[in-house]
Design an enzyme around this catalytic site. Structure first.
Site, PDB file in Angstrom:
ATOM      1  N   LYS A  44       0.832  -1.214   0.000  1.00  0.00           N
ATOM      2  CA  LYS A  44       0.000   0.000   0.000  1.00  0.00           C
ATOM      3  C   LYS A  44       0.867   1.265   0.000  1.00  0.00           C
ATOM      4  CE  LYS A  44      -1.738   1.569   4.026  1.00  0.00           C
ATOM      5  NZ  LYS A  44      -1.621   2.977   4.438  1.00  0.00           N
ATOM      6  N   ASN A  45       1.813   1.328   0.939  1.00  0.00           N
ATOM      7  CA  ASN A  45       2.532   2.590   1.111  1.00  0.00           C
ATOM      8  C   ASN A  45       3.547   2.856   0.002  1.00  0.00           C
ATOM      9  OD1 ASN A  45       0.959   3.217   3.254  1.00  0.00           O
ATOM     10  ND2 ASN A  45       2.411   2.465   4.802  1.00  0.00           N
TER      11      ASN A  45
ATOM     12  N   CYS B 159      -5.057  12.589  12.293  1.00  0.00           N
ATOM     13  CA  CYS B 159      -5.937  11.458  12.029  1.00  0.00           C
ATOM     14  C   CYS B 159      -6.030  10.642  13.309  1.00  0.00           C
ATOM     15  CB  CYS B 159      -5.450  10.649  10.839  1.00  0.00           C
ATOM     16  SG  CYS B 159      -3.998   9.689  11.187  1.00  0.00           S
TER      17      CYS B 159
ATOM     18  N   ARG C  58       0.252  14.138  13.373  1.00  0.00           N
ATOM     19  CA  ARG C  58       0.919  13.958  12.091  1.00  0.00           C
ATOM     20  C   ARG C  58       1.194  15.275  11.349  1.00  0.00           C
ATOM     21  NH1 ARG C  58      -1.458   8.606   9.333  1.00  0.00           N
ATOM     22  NH2 ARG C  58       0.635   8.516   8.504  1.00  0.00           N
TER      23      ARG C  58
ATOM     24  N   ASP D 260       3.357  -0.195  12.094  1.00  0.00           N
ATOM     25  CA  ASP D 260       2.184  -0.727  11.383  1.00  0.00           C
ATOM     26  C   ASP D 260       1.913  -2.190  11.726  1.00  0.00           C
ATOM     27  OD1 ASP D 260       1.962   1.741  10.249  1.00  0.00           O
ATOM     28  OD2 ASP D 260       2.828   1.185   8.317  1.00  0.00           O
TER      29      ASP D 260
ATOM     30  N   ARG E  39      -9.478   0.443   3.446  1.00  0.00           N
ATOM     31  CA  ARG E  39      -8.523   1.450   2.963  1.00  0.00           C
ATOM     32  C   ARG E  39      -7.191   0.802   2.630  1.00  0.00           C
ATOM     33  NH1 ARG E  39      -7.808   6.972   6.143  1.00  0.00           N
ATOM     34  NH2 ARG E  39      -6.217   7.009   4.533  1.00  0.00           N
TER      35      ARG E  39
HETATM   36  N1  EPU Z   1       6.415  13.700  11.773  1.00  0.00           N
HETATM   37  C1  EPU Z   1       6.637  14.996  12.151  1.00  0.00           C
HETATM   38  N2  EPU Z   1       6.782  15.959  11.168  1.00  0.00           N
HETATM   39  C2  EPU Z   1       6.712  15.652   9.845  1.00  0.00           C
HETATM   40  C3  EPU Z   1       6.506  14.313   9.458  1.00  0.00           C
HETATM   41  C4  EPU Z   1       6.367  13.359  10.452  1.00  0.00           C
HETATM   42  O1  EPU Z   1       6.685  15.313  13.334  1.00  0.00           O
HETATM   43  O2  EPU Z   1       6.859  16.560   9.015  1.00  0.00           O
HETATM   44  C5  EPU Z   1       6.236  12.679  12.810  1.00  0.00           C
HETATM   45  C6  EPU Z   1       4.838  12.075  12.776  1.00  0.00           C
HETATM   46  O3  EPU Z   1       3.897  12.864  13.449  1.00  0.00           O
HETATM   47  C7  EPU Z   1       5.029  10.728  13.412  1.00  0.00           C
HETATM   48  C8  EPU Z   1       6.452  10.357  12.973  1.00  0.00           C
HETATM   49  O4  EPU Z   1       7.078  11.576  12.554  1.00  0.00           O
HETATM   50  O5  EPU Z   1       4.966  10.818  14.788  1.00  0.00           O
HETATM   51  C9  EPU Z   1       6.515   9.349  11.842  1.00  0.00           C
HETATM   52  O6  EPU Z   1       5.796   9.818  10.731  1.00  0.00           O
HETATM   53  P1  EPU Z   1       6.223   9.483   9.229  1.00  0.00           P
HETATM   54  O7  EPU Z   1       6.325  10.790   8.514  1.00  0.00           O
HETATM   55  O8  EPU Z   1       7.385   8.576   9.223  1.00  0.00           O
HETATM   56  O9  EPU Z   1       4.950   8.705   8.742  1.00  0.00           O
HETATM   57  P2  EPU Z   1       4.117   8.962   7.411  1.00  0.00           P
HETATM   58  O10 EPU Z   1       5.011   9.169   6.276  1.00  0.00           O
HETATM   59  O11 EPU Z   1       3.058   9.957   7.680  1.00  0.00           O
HETATM   60  C10 EPU Z   1       4.093   6.453   6.702  1.00  0.00           C
HETATM   61  C11 EPU Z   1       3.058   5.417   6.417  1.00  0.00           C
HETATM   62  C12 EPU Z   1       2.378   5.001   7.713  1.00  0.00           C
HETATM   63  C13 EPU Z   1       3.447   4.461   8.660  1.00  0.00           C
HETATM   64  C14 EPU Z   1       4.538   5.514   8.888  1.00  0.00           C
HETATM   65  C15 EPU Z   1       5.695   5.039   9.744  1.00  0.00           C
HETATM   66  C16 EPU Z   1       2.361   6.061   4.194  1.00  0.00           C
HETATM   67  C17 EPU Z   1       1.290   6.536   3.305  1.00  0.00           C
HETATM   68  N3  EPU Z   1       2.065   5.981   5.491  1.00  0.00           N
HETATM   69  O12 EPU Z   1       3.397   7.548   7.270  1.00  0.00           O
HETATM   70  O13 EPU Z   1       1.470   3.956   7.376  1.00  0.00           O
HETATM   71  O14 EPU Z   1       2.868   4.131   9.903  1.00  0.00           O
HETATM   72  O15 EPU Z   1       5.076   5.918   7.603  1.00  0.00           O
HETATM   73  O16 EPU Z   1       6.272   3.901   9.215  1.00  0.00           O
HETATM   74  O17 EPU Z   1       3.438   5.740   3.729  1.00  0.00           O
HETATM   75  C18 EPU Z   1      -0.332   2.514   7.758  1.00  0.00           C
HETATM   76  O18 EPU Z   1      -0.022   1.966   6.687  1.00  0.00           O
HETATM   77  O19 EPU Z   1      -1.180   2.037   8.553  1.00  0.00           O
HETATM   78  C19 EPU Z   1       0.320   3.775   8.097  1.00  0.00           C
HETATM   79  C20 EPU Z   1      -0.155   4.605   9.023  1.00  0.00           C
END
Ligand code: EPU
Length: 442
Positions: free
Chosen positions: A27-28, A121, A126, A314, A406
């Site tokens: 998915k990601n 969310c 986030r 995850d 989803r």
């Molecule tokens: N964070 C910040 N600032 C930012 C970006 C992130 O503080 O600008 C924080 C977030 O709030 C969080 C942490 O950093 O506490 C990790 O967030 P990250 O940016 O790594 O996550 P993401 O890119 O929003 C992706 C996956 C998630 C998965 C996370 C961590 C996608 C679409 N989503 O999210 O997938 O949990 O990486 O591995 O790639 C899921 O599939 O169920 C899912 C939530």
């Protein structure tokens, strides 16, 4: 208001499973690679795309930007020649956080992008500050007004400038946004403390197949040499390591031997290590097939979520469900997201013995869970409830299936294929006697 009741998953527990499951594309990876097609001025042929609501939502957003997308089975043909819009509407972005990642490729291709802040969310606030800071370091003028991020590249070339970027946290999304932006920038970019997740590597390889110059993806330093344009590509998405891990847990929790295929075993190292620490055996049958040979006396183990190669957030909810039936006490600690424990209350309704202390769940294994009506709070929580239902005595009714749909490609059908007694209740007659639950606000 519509009087159509949402579907419910009915699971009759304690039925042994058996057989092999085909794992879908990740998915990601699929979501971010779809935003990556915005970088390409030609055709992108993307294979092994999972059938998910999130992919449908992403296709809707890209179509809004002007891309032409056709699906044939698991393959998407994307014609990214003409981008007609640089602004995304909030109704679409709020459905799917990953659509914010489009800001990187849009800005790189057009020199302008307006994307609403996705907002929080169910699992946490986030923020996107790391994405925004990195784009600023690459020369974009970014301001946030009325909930929308406005980004413009000044100057006549409208090209971002390569930069040395350090991420305070190895954010998956920020690494992906900035890596995509840098592919078309002028000069060299280095991303330090980059995320090392396999989906980042898949995106990097996809961009390289379009002609991007990227080194180091999969390590904590990624180097990108900008090029003026990218070309057509034919790409196949990597297998979904989280779906794979979820099926390994299905084998463990029902004490059933299950094979999963295709998988990349290296993407599952932490998950396999924890299953083995519990006493299960994971056998590798060939390059891309794993089989769980479960123990009938699984031991409790502690888990702490971390960025890759640490234990994935995850998979936290699914392992937490597994620990409720293990022998002894365990601590499951969530460090990546601040609010990803809402499945605990639902698992307790099924008889689990869990105490929650902030982001630590203290679990004492019980001999048996009992089926109950339960409510999903997010995608992985819904998978955890399905897994608990497979192991519980009697019937479990999982509600809030929009979360499951989803991000899991036909999970119920795949479980049926392994012999699970699981079915979707959809008709008014089937739903007539089901109590409609609501998730408690917090
Ligand atoms: N964070 C910040 N600032 C930012 C970006 C992130 O503080 O600008 C924080 C977030 O709030 C969080 C942490 O950093 O506490 C990790 O967030 P990250 O940016 O790594 O996550 P993401 O890119 O929003 C992706 C996956 C998630 C998965 C996370 C961590 C996608 C679409 N989503 O999210 O997938 O949990 O990486 O591995 O790639 C899921 O599939 O169920 C899912 C939530």
């Amino acid at each position: 208001m519509s009087d159509v009741l949402p579907p419910v998953l009915e699971i009759v527990g304690r039925i042994p499973l058996q057989g092999e499951v085909r794992i879908s594309g990740a998915k990601n990876s699929a979501l971010v690679i779809l935003t990556g097609t915005l970088l390409c001025g030609e055709d992108c042929h993307i294979r092994n795309v999972p059938r998910l609501m999130d992919v449908e939502s992403m296709m809707e957003i890209l179509t809004f930007f002007g891309l032409k997308i056709q699906r044939q089975g698991d393959t998407l043909d994307v014609d990214a020649r003409h981008i007609t819009q640089s602004s995304a509407p909030y109704e679409l972005v709020s459905k799917l956080r990953a659509s914010f990642f489009a800001i990187g490729p849009l800005l790189a291709r057009l020199g302008v992008a307006r994307v609403p802040l996705p907002g929080g969310c169910a699992i946490g606030a986030r923020p996107v500050d790391l994405h925004v800071r990195g784009l600023r370091e690459m020369g974009a003028h970014v301001h946030i007004e009325h909930g929308v991020v406005h980004a413009v590249v000044p100057g006549s070339s409208r090209r971002l400038k390569g930069a040395k970027i350090y991420l305070d946290f190895p954010s998956v999304g920020a690494t992906e946004t900035l890596m995509m932006a840098a592919t078309l920038a002028e000069g060299d970019t280095t991303i330090e403390n980059a995320a090392q997740e396999p989906e980042v590597v898949d995106l990097a390889n996809f961009c390289r197949a379009m002609g991007a110059k990227i080194r180091g993806a999969g390590t904590n330093t990624i180097q990108i040499v900008g090029v003026p344009r990218l070309h057509a590509v034919d790409w196949s998405i990597v297998p979904d390591r989280i779906e794979a891990g979820t099926f390994l847990v299905a084998g463990a929790i029902t004490q059933s031997e299950i094979s999963i295929f295709p998988v990349v075993p290296d993407h599952l190292t932490a998950v396999v290590a924890k299953l083995e620490e519990m006493g299960h055996r994971i056998v590798q049958d060939g390059l891309n097939r794993l089989r769980i040979v479960p123990t009938d006396c699984p031991q409790a183990v502690d888990i702490e979520t971390l960025p890759f190669p640490g234990f994935p957030t995850d998979m936290q909810a699914q392992f937490l469900a597994l620990m409720t039936l293990a022998e002894g006490n365990s601590v499951v600690t969530e460090t990546v997201f601040e609010n990803r424990m809402r499945h605990v209350a639902e698992l307790k309704r099924m008889g689990a013995n869990i105490r929650l202390r902030g982001n630590n769940a203290l679990i004492s294994g019980v001999p048996l869970l009992s089926g109950a009506p339960v409510m999903s709070s997010d995608l992985r929580a819904s998978a955890a409830l399905v897994l608990a239902g497979l192991a519980a005595e009697g019937k479990t009714l999982v509600q809030g299936l929009h979360h499951l749909d989803r991000g899991y490609d036909r999970l119920d059908r795949k479980l049926q294929g392994l012999g699970a007694q699981i079915r979707r209740l959809e008709t008014p007659e089937e739903l007539a006697h089901i109590p409609q639950l609501a998730l408690k606000e917090i």
